[in-house]
Write a protein that holds these residues in place. Structure first.
Motif, PDB file in Angstrom:
ATOM      1  N   LEU A 197       1.035  -1.127  -0.031  1.00  0.00           N
ATOM      2  CA  LEU A 197       0.027  -0.008  -0.013  1.00  0.00           C
ATOM      3  C   LEU A 197       0.893   1.286  -0.182  1.00  0.00           C
ATOM      4  CD1 LEU A 197      -1.555  -2.085   2.483  1.00  0.00           C
ATOM      5  CD2 LEU A 197      -3.338  -0.525   1.714  1.00  0.00           C
ATOM      6  N   HIS A 198       0.751   2.029  -0.839  1.00  0.00           N
ATOM      7  CA  HIS A 198       1.639   3.122  -1.080  1.00  0.00           C
ATOM      8  C   HIS A 198       1.200   4.306  -1.777  1.00  0.00           C
ATOM      9  CE1 HIS A 198       2.807   0.335  -4.280  1.00  0.00           C
ATOM     10  NE2 HIS A 198       2.143   1.379  -5.027  1.00  0.00           N
ATOM     11  N   GLN A 199       1.768   5.648  -1.399  1.00  0.00           N
ATOM     12  CA  GLN A 199       1.518   6.928  -2.054  1.00  0.00           C
ATOM     13  C   GLN A 199       2.864   7.416  -2.706  1.00  0.00           C
ATOM     14  OE1 GLN A 199      -1.246   9.842   0.201  1.00  0.00           O
ATOM     15  NE2 GLN A 199       0.902  11.051   0.257  1.00  0.00           N
ATOM     16  N   ILE A 200       2.708   7.691  -3.801  1.00  0.00           N
ATOM     17  CA  ILE A 200       3.946   8.050  -4.697  1.00  0.00           C
ATOM     18  C   ILE A 200       3.788   9.741  -4.947  1.00  0.00           C
ATOM     19  CG2 ILE A 200       5.610   7.680  -6.480  1.00  0.00           C
ATOM     20  CD1 ILE A 200       4.357   4.673  -6.450  1.00  0.00           C
ATOM     21  N   SER A 201       4.633  10.593  -4.523  1.00  0.00           N
ATOM     22  CA  SER A 201       4.708  11.889  -4.788  1.00  0.00           C
ATOM     23  C   SER A 201       5.839  12.507  -5.514  1.00  0.00           C
ATOM     24  CB  SER A 201       4.604  12.655  -3.598  1.00  0.00           C
ATOM     25  OG  SER A 201       3.598  12.356  -2.920  1.00  0.00           O
ATOM     26  N   CYS A 202       6.000  13.271  -6.410  1.00  0.00           N
ATOM     27  CA  CYS A 202       7.194  14.050  -7.116  1.00  0.00           C
ATOM     28  C   CYS A 202       7.569  14.814  -6.152  1.00  0.00           C
ATOM     29  CB  CYS A 202       7.017  14.443  -8.379  1.00  0.00           C
ATOM     30  SG  CYS A 202       8.392  15.301  -9.006  1.00  0.00           S
ATOM     31  N   ASP A 203       8.886  14.735  -5.461  1.00  0.00           N
ATOM     32  CA  ASP A 203       9.392  15.559  -4.651  1.00  0.00           C
ATOM     33  C   ASP A 203      10.544  16.239  -5.077  1.00  0.00           C
ATOM     34  OD1 ASP A 203      11.244  13.723  -4.579  1.00  0.00           O
ATOM     35  OD2 ASP A 203      11.396  13.601  -2.332  1.00  0.00           O
ATOM     36  N   GLY A 204      11.005  16.350  -6.541  1.00  0.00           N
ATOM     37  CA  GLY A 204      11.810  17.171  -7.109  1.00  0.00           C
ATOM     38  C   GLY A 204      11.453  18.438  -7.667  1.00  0.00           C
ATOM     39  N   GLN A 205      12.093  18.904  -8.616  1.00  0.00           N
ATOM     40  CA  GLN A 205      11.807  20.256  -9.240  1.00  0.00           C
ATOM     41  C   GLN A 205      11.430  19.882 -10.620  1.00  0.00           C
ATOM     42  OE1 GLN A 205      11.531  23.361  -7.502  1.00  0.00           O
ATOM     43  NE2 GLN A 205      11.937  21.739  -5.710  1.00  0.00           N
ATOM     44  N   THR A 206      11.611  18.800 -11.098  1.00  0.00           N
ATOM     45  CA  THR A 206      11.410  18.337 -12.337  1.00  0.00           C
ATOM     46  C   THR A 206      10.608  17.078 -12.530  1.00  0.00           C
ATOM     47  OG1 THR A 206      13.349  17.041 -12.614  1.00  0.00           O
ATOM     48  CG2 THR A 206      13.570  19.355 -13.492  1.00  0.00           C
ATOM     49  N   LEU A 207       9.823  16.725 -13.512  1.00  0.00           N
ATOM     50  CA  LEU A 207       8.988  15.514 -13.728  1.00  0.00           C
ATOM     51  C   LEU A 207       9.700  14.362 -13.278  1.00  0.00           C
ATOM     52  CD1 LEU A 207       6.050  14.792 -15.163  1.00  0.00           C
ATOM     53  CD2 LEU A 207       7.444  14.129 -17.171  1.00  0.00           C
ATOM     54  N   ALA A 208       9.100  13.363 -12.939  1.00  0.00           N
ATOM     55  CA  ALA A 208       9.387  12.109 -12.343  1.00  0.00           C
ATOM     56  C   ALA A 208       8.595  10.949 -13.149  1.00  0.00           C
ATOM     57  CB  ALA A 208       9.368  11.806 -10.651  1.00  0.00           C
ATOM     58  N   GLY A 209       9.439   9.826 -13.317  1.00  0.00           N
ATOM     59  CA  GLY A 209       8.883   8.738 -14.084  1.00  0.00           C
ATOM     60  C   GLY A 209       9.209   7.538 -13.502  1.00  0.00           C
ATOM     61  N   PHE A 210       8.277   6.411 -13.409  1.00  0.00           N
ATOM     62  CA  PHE A 210       8.568   5.106 -12.912  1.00  0.00           C
ATOM     63  C   PHE A 210       8.111   4.081 -13.511  1.00  0.00           C
ATOM     64  CE2 PHE A 210       4.989   6.506 -10.182  1.00  0.00           C
ATOM     65  CZ  PHE A 210       4.449   5.246 -10.046  1.00  0.00           C
ATOM     66  N   LEU A 211       8.310   2.965 -13.490  1.00  0.00           N
ATOM     67  CA  LEU A 211       7.901   1.724 -14.200  1.00  0.00           C
ATOM     68  C   LEU A 211       7.301   0.871 -13.441  1.00  0.00           C
ATOM     69  CD1 LEU A 211       7.380   0.003 -16.739  1.00  0.00           C
ATOM     70  CD2 LEU A 211       9.633  -0.961 -16.517  1.00  0.00           C
ATOM     71  N   ASP A 212       6.087   0.326 -13.355  1.00  0.00           N
ATOM     72  CA  ASP A 212       5.611  -0.705 -12.494  1.00  0.00           C
ATOM     73  C   ASP A 212       5.312  -2.038 -13.054  1.00  0.00           C
ATOM     74  OD1 ASP A 212       5.178   0.468  -9.937  1.00  0.00           O
ATOM     75  OD2 ASP A 212       2.970   0.859 -10.261  1.00  0.00           O
ATOM     76  N   CYS A 213       5.705  -3.033 -12.601  1.00  0.00           N
ATOM     77  CA  CYS A 213       5.672  -4.472 -12.883  1.00  0.00           C
ATOM     78  C   CYS A 213       4.745  -4.922 -12.031  1.00  0.00           C
ATOM     79  CB  CYS A 213       6.696  -5.203 -13.204  1.00  0.00           C
ATOM     80  SG  CYS A 213       6.528  -6.911 -13.950  1.00  0.00           S
ATOM     81  N   ILE A 214       3.623  -5.354 -12.118  1.00  0.00           N
ATOM     82  CA  ILE A 214       2.728  -5.932 -11.138  1.00  0.00           C
ATOM     83  C   ILE A 214       2.154  -7.340 -11.509  1.00  0.00           C
ATOM     84  CG2 ILE A 214       0.413  -5.403 -10.045  1.00  0.00           C
ATOM     85  CD1 ILE A 214       0.611  -2.590 -10.927  1.00  0.00           C
ATOM     86  N   THR A 215       2.537  -8.253 -10.814  1.00  0.00           N
ATOM     87  CA  THR A 215       1.927  -9.675 -10.936  1.00  0.00           C
ATOM     88  C   THR A 215       1.394 -10.143  -9.524  1.00  0.00           C
ATOM     89  OG1 THR A 215       2.897 -11.823 -11.616  1.00  0.00           O
ATOM     90  CG2 THR A 215       4.212 -10.455 -10.208  1.00  0.00           C
ATOM     91  N   PRO A 216      -0.044 -10.867  -9.771  1.00  0.00           N
ATOM     92  CA  PRO A 216      -0.969 -10.489 -11.088  1.00  0.00           C
ATOM     93  C   PRO A 216      -1.479  -9.261 -11.208  1.00  0.00           C
ATOM     94  CG  PRO A 216      -2.056 -11.985  -9.367  1.00  0.00           C
ATOM     95  CD  PRO A 216      -0.649 -11.660  -8.838  1.00  0.00           C
ATOM     96  N   PRO A 217      -1.892  -8.774 -12.204  1.00  0.00           N
ATOM     97  CA  PRO A 217      -2.342  -7.547 -12.389  1.00  0.00           C
ATOM     98  C   PRO A 217      -3.713  -7.155 -11.972  1.00  0.00           C
ATOM     99  CG  PRO A 217      -2.505  -8.582 -14.405  1.00  0.00           C
ATOM    100  CD  PRO A 217      -1.800  -9.518 -13.455  1.00  0.00           C
TER     101      PRO A 217
END
Length: 298
Positions: free
Chosen positions: A207-227
């Motif tokens: 269970l999580h909350q994800i925020s961009c805490d920098g000054q520029t755009l952030a990107g991340f990749l999720d792999c979820i199993t099972p979806p």
């Protein structure tokens, strides 16, 4: 020359990714069409260590991921544990945003955005983009493993684990709706580009909350199993994305709690929160982008 993004949807929420694709059959699903609508013993999340270079030889980490996912047996309903640990995790360490061959979204992006890369019965791959000051709200991954890779920028992740995961996961296995439960915040941590996290159904901050805490755009990749699976086939159970509000234990009205919640309260109350489903909330507005069509992606 790198290609630019193609906008395909005005808004959506992470849970809508599941609704869009789960109505498809459990065979391998069509090529990506865009998104529509490890914890240490101390309880602190730690990045997975960089695996030995000898583990992989393919330079394009994303291509490695697709090779791993496409060679799974049609009988598999999840990515097997040995494949996840020995192949998928090392491949995630090798993934770079440049593997997609497209430009990053503009830093002028004002809303959350996402791009679905792969969706099948065993696993899904999706990129998320968070502008500075924006947040992907607190949500769950019931009965799922999640491997997360920060592609660029930096994020702050607040991760929670259920106090009684067996009880919660039993409810998931029976197809019961999400209910309020106590959870412990196991980390509230800053993560930089190229860090990889493994989040498990009962530990690691699934269970999580994800925020961009920098000054520029952030990107991340999720792999979820099972979806996620909001429209299960006959014999399957739903796996819905639920958003939660989190109230610190010190602010909880104990007298108003039902007996089953009072029984969950542990002796150690540090970092304890009451998580309550946000039943009428289906996620923050989110822009959807079409994924590039690369030969090895389908």
């Amino acid at each position: 020359m790198r290609r630019n993004f193609l906008l395909i949807s005005g808004s959506c929420a992470p849970g809508l990714l599941a609704r869009r694709f789960s109505s498809l059959s459990t065979r391998r699903r069509p090529k990506a069409m865009g998104i529509f609508g490890s914890r240490s013993s101390s309880g602190v999340a730690q990045p997975n260590p960089q695996p030995p270079e000898a583990v992989t030889s393919e330079r394009n980490g994303l291509r490695q991921l697709f090779r791993i996912l496409y060679k799974l047996s049609p009988e598999d309903t999840v990515v097997p544990e040995d494949v996840l640990n020995q192949e998928l995790l090392p491949a995630m360490h090798n993934v770079r945003y440049s593997d997609l061959g497209i430009e990053k979204p503009s830093n002028s992006l004002s809303e959350l955005a996402s791009m679905s890369l792969h969706d099948a019965k065993q696993a899904s791959l999706c990129c998320f983009f968070i502008p500075p000051g924006k947040t992907l709200p607190l949500h769950d991954h019931p009965g799922m493993d999640v491997v997360l890779k920060v592609l660029f920028g930096s994020v702050r992740i607040q991760g929670f684990d259920w106090v009684n995961p067996e009880k919660v996961l039993k409810g998931v296995s029976l197809g019961e709706p999400a209910l309020p439960h106590f959870a412990r915040q196991v980390y509230n941590k800053h993560f930089e580009e190229n860090e990889v996290l493994r989040l498990q159904p009962a530990s690691g901050g699934v269970l999580h909350q994800i925020s961009c805490d920098g000054q520029t755009l952030a990107g991340f990749l999720d792999c979820i199993t099972p979806p996620y699976n909001t429209h299960p086939q006959p014999g399957e159970l739903p796996r819905n994305c639920t958003y939660f509000s989190a109230v610190p234990f010190t602010e909880v009205n104990l007298e108003a709690l039902p007996d089953h919640l009072k029984a969950e309260i542990p002796d150690a109350k540090s970092d304890l929160f009451l998580l309550t489903p946000r039943t009428n909330f289906h996620g923050a507005p989110m822009i959807g982008y079409r994924a590039p069509s690369l030969p090895w992606m389908h």
